[in-house]
Scaffold this motif. Sequence first.
Motif, PDB file in Angstrom:
ATOM      1  N   HIS A  45       0.818  -1.216   0.000  1.00 13.13           N
ATOM      2  CA  HIS A  45       0.000   0.000   0.000  1.00 13.13           C
ATOM      3  C   HIS A  45       0.851   1.266   0.000  1.00 13.13           C
ATOM      4  N   GLY A  46       2.170   1.088  -0.103  1.00 15.96           N
ATOM      5  CA  GLY A  46       3.056   2.240  -0.200  1.00 15.96           C
ATOM      6  C   GLY A  46       3.401   2.911   1.113  1.00 15.96           C
ATOM      7  N   ASN A  47       3.170   2.224   2.243  1.00 14.51           N
ATOM      8  CA  ASN A  47       3.455   2.791   3.565  1.00 14.51           C
ATOM      9  C   ASN A  47       4.663   2.084   4.164  1.00 14.51           C
ATOM     10  N   ALA A  48       5.854   2.479   3.740  1.00 16.27           N
ATOM     11  CA  ALA A  48       7.078   1.813   4.174  1.00 16.27           C
ATOM     12  C   ALA A  48       7.344   2.003   5.667  1.00 16.27           C
ATOM     13  N   GLU A  49       7.005   3.180   6.198  1.00 15.10           N
ATOM     14  CA  GLU A  49       7.252   3.446   7.615  1.00 15.10           C
ATOM     15  C   GLU A  49       6.420   2.514   8.494  1.00 15.10           C
ATOM     16  N   LYS A  50       5.146   2.362   8.177  1.00 14.81           N
ATOM     17  CA  LYS A  50       4.281   1.458   8.934  1.00 14.81           C
ATOM     18  C   LYS A  50       4.731   0.021   8.761  1.00 14.81           C
ATOM     19  N   ALA A  51       5.172  -0.319   7.578  1.00 15.30           N
ATOM     20  CA  ALA A  51       5.649  -1.678   7.313  1.00 15.30           C
ATOM     21  C   ALA A  51       6.820  -2.022   8.212  1.00 15.30           C
ATOM     22  N   GLN A  52       7.775  -1.103   8.359  1.00 13.14           N
ATOM     23  CA  GLN A  52       8.933  -1.367   9.205  1.00 13.14           C
ATOM     24  C   GLN A  52       8.532  -1.538  10.665  1.00 13.14           C
ATOM     25  N   GLU A  53       7.504  -0.830  11.103  1.00 13.15           N
ATOM     26  CA  GLU A  53       6.992  -1.013  12.462  1.00 13.15           C
ATOM     27  C   GLU A  53       6.464  -2.438  12.647  1.00 13.15           C
ATOM     28  N   PHE A  54       5.715  -2.908  11.663  1.00 13.21           N
ATOM     29  CA  PHE A  54       5.162  -4.263  11.743  1.00 13.21           C
ATOM     30  C   PHE A  54       6.273  -5.312  11.724  1.00 13.21           C
ATOM     31  N   PHE A  55       7.279  -5.130  10.868  1.00  6.02           N
ATOM     32  CA  PHE A  55       8.380  -6.092  10.795  1.00  6.02           C
ATOM     33  C   PHE A  55       9.145  -6.125  12.124  1.00  6.02           C
ATOM     34  N   ALA A  56       9.320  -4.964  12.753  1.00  8.07           N
ATOM     35  CA  ALA A  56       9.996  -4.899  14.052  1.00  8.07           C
ATOM     36  C   ALA A  56       9.184  -5.632  15.119  1.00  8.07           C
ATOM     37  N   LEU A  57       7.861  -5.476  15.088  1.00  6.63           N
ATOM     38  CA  LEU A  57       6.996  -6.184  16.034  1.00  6.63           C
ATOM     39  C   LEU A  57       7.091  -7.698  15.814  1.00  6.63           C
ATOM     40  N   ALA A  58       7.164  -8.097  14.557  1.00  2.52           N
ATOM     41  CA  ALA A  58       7.296  -9.523  14.246  1.00  2.52           C
ATOM     42  C   ALA A  58       8.568 -10.094  14.845  1.00  2.52           C
ATOM     43  N   LEU A  59       9.658  -9.358  14.728  1.00  2.00           N
ATOM     44  CA  LEU A  59      10.934  -9.824  15.283  1.00  2.00           C
ATOM     45  C   LEU A  59      10.921  -9.845  16.806  1.00  2.00           C
ATOM     46  N   GLN A  60      10.188  -8.915  17.421  1.00  2.00           N
ATOM     47  CA  GLN A  60      10.047  -8.932  18.876  1.00  2.00           C
ATOM     48  C   GLN A  60       9.305 -10.182  19.341  1.00  2.00           C
ATOM     49  N   CYS A  61       8.277 -10.563  18.593  1.00  2.00           N
ATOM     50  CA  CYS A  61       7.488 -11.745  18.951  1.00  2.00           C
ATOM     51  C   CYS A  61       8.285 -13.030  18.750  1.00  2.00           C
ATOM     52  N   ASP A  62       9.034 -13.106  17.658  1.00  2.00           N
ATOM     53  CA  ASP A  62       9.812 -14.314  17.366  1.00  2.00           C
ATOM     54  C   ASP A  62      11.074 -13.935  16.594  1.00  2.00           C
ATOM     55  N   PRO A  63      12.183 -13.723  17.306  1.00  2.00           N
ATOM     56  CA  PRO A  63      13.437 -13.315  16.646  1.00  2.00           C
ATOM     57  C   PRO A  63      13.989 -14.368  15.689  1.00  2.00           C
ATOM     58  N   THR A  64      13.501 -15.620  15.795  1.00  2.00           N
ATOM     59  CA  THR A  64      14.014 -16.688  14.931  1.00  2.00           C
ATOM     60  C   THR A  64      13.316 -16.725  13.573  1.00  2.00           C
ATOM     61  N   LEU A  65      12.230 -15.981  13.417  1.00  2.00           N
ATOM     62  CA  LEU A  65      11.502 -15.982  12.138  1.00  2.00           C
ATOM     63  C   LEU A  65      12.310 -15.202  11.106  1.00  2.00           C
ATOM     64  N   PRO A  66      12.705 -15.834  10.000  1.00  2.00           N
ATOM     65  CA  PRO A  66      13.599 -15.157   9.049  1.00  2.00           C
ATOM     66  C   PRO A  66      12.918 -14.103   8.183  1.00  2.00           C
ATOM     67  N   ASP A  67      11.630 -14.272   7.892  1.00  2.00           N
ATOM     68  CA  ASP A  67      10.948 -13.417   6.912  1.00  2.00           C
ATOM     69  C   ASP A  67      10.974 -11.924   7.259  1.00  2.00           C
ATOM     70  N   PRO A  68      10.628 -11.524   8.508  1.00  2.00           N
ATOM     71  CA  PRO A  68      10.589 -10.078   8.777  1.00  2.00           C
ATOM     72  C   PRO A  68      11.939  -9.390   8.654  1.00  2.00           C
ATOM     73  N   LEU A  69      13.021 -10.103   8.972  1.00  2.00           N
ATOM     74  CA  LEU A  69      14.348  -9.509   8.827  1.00  2.00           C
ATOM     75  C   LEU A  69      14.668  -9.281   7.353  1.00  2.00           C
ATOM     76  N   ILE A  70      14.334 -10.255   6.514  1.00  2.00           N
ATOM     77  CA  ILE A  70      14.518 -10.109   5.070  1.00  2.00           C
ATOM     78  C   ILE A  70      13.689  -8.940   4.556  1.00  2.00           C
TER      79      ILE A  70
END
Length: 211
Positions: free
Chosen positions: A164-189
Amino acid sequence: MFQHVFAEMNHMLDEIMKYYPTAQEAQKHQMMQKWNMLKTMSDAIIDEWLTFEEKMGEFRQHVEVPSTSSIVNETSPELELNAFARGQGYFRLLMFDQAAQQFSKVIREYPDSLLARMYLAMAHLHLEETKEAQRHFQWILPLAKSQKLKAMIYNALGCIAVKHGNAEKAQEFFALALQCDPTLPDPLINLKVCQQNCGQLQYGSQLISLM
């Protein structure tokens, strides 16, 4: 086990796609024969795979199969449905339209199934139906107890934000994903894709592991 078969099928299809537009009529005829052979093989593989998934579901009905996920337990009767087995089979084969149809049947019967709804949301996301995918993800999120499941949802919501073109919000979601499970590779990529504005978003690669 089947990687070499699919690798050869993909190579043959790549050759057809590359040379067919400029080929002579005789060569086009030969290529169409190869294409028909690939289509027959593909259909046969799909049929056999779905039959296998249904047998796995029948076995699960009669035997207590230990679960690797906190969202799949003894009170998950939807796993016994043929529609669930077929939906999962289609999802693994990357046939997301058919997978969405099957999981829609499942949640009509079991609307509280987090796993079926997660599959459905991911199928919609792969189909670029982001509004429908987001609706299901947001329904699941407050009910999710598994940290891995939460991470996958936040990662998916991040991918939707990117689309949807909202890179700032996307990075917030990816950071939350890593907080929940640091072993999940997708959000870091995906964070790197977002920051560098290049690459391919990753989502749903860990979904099968929830079973």
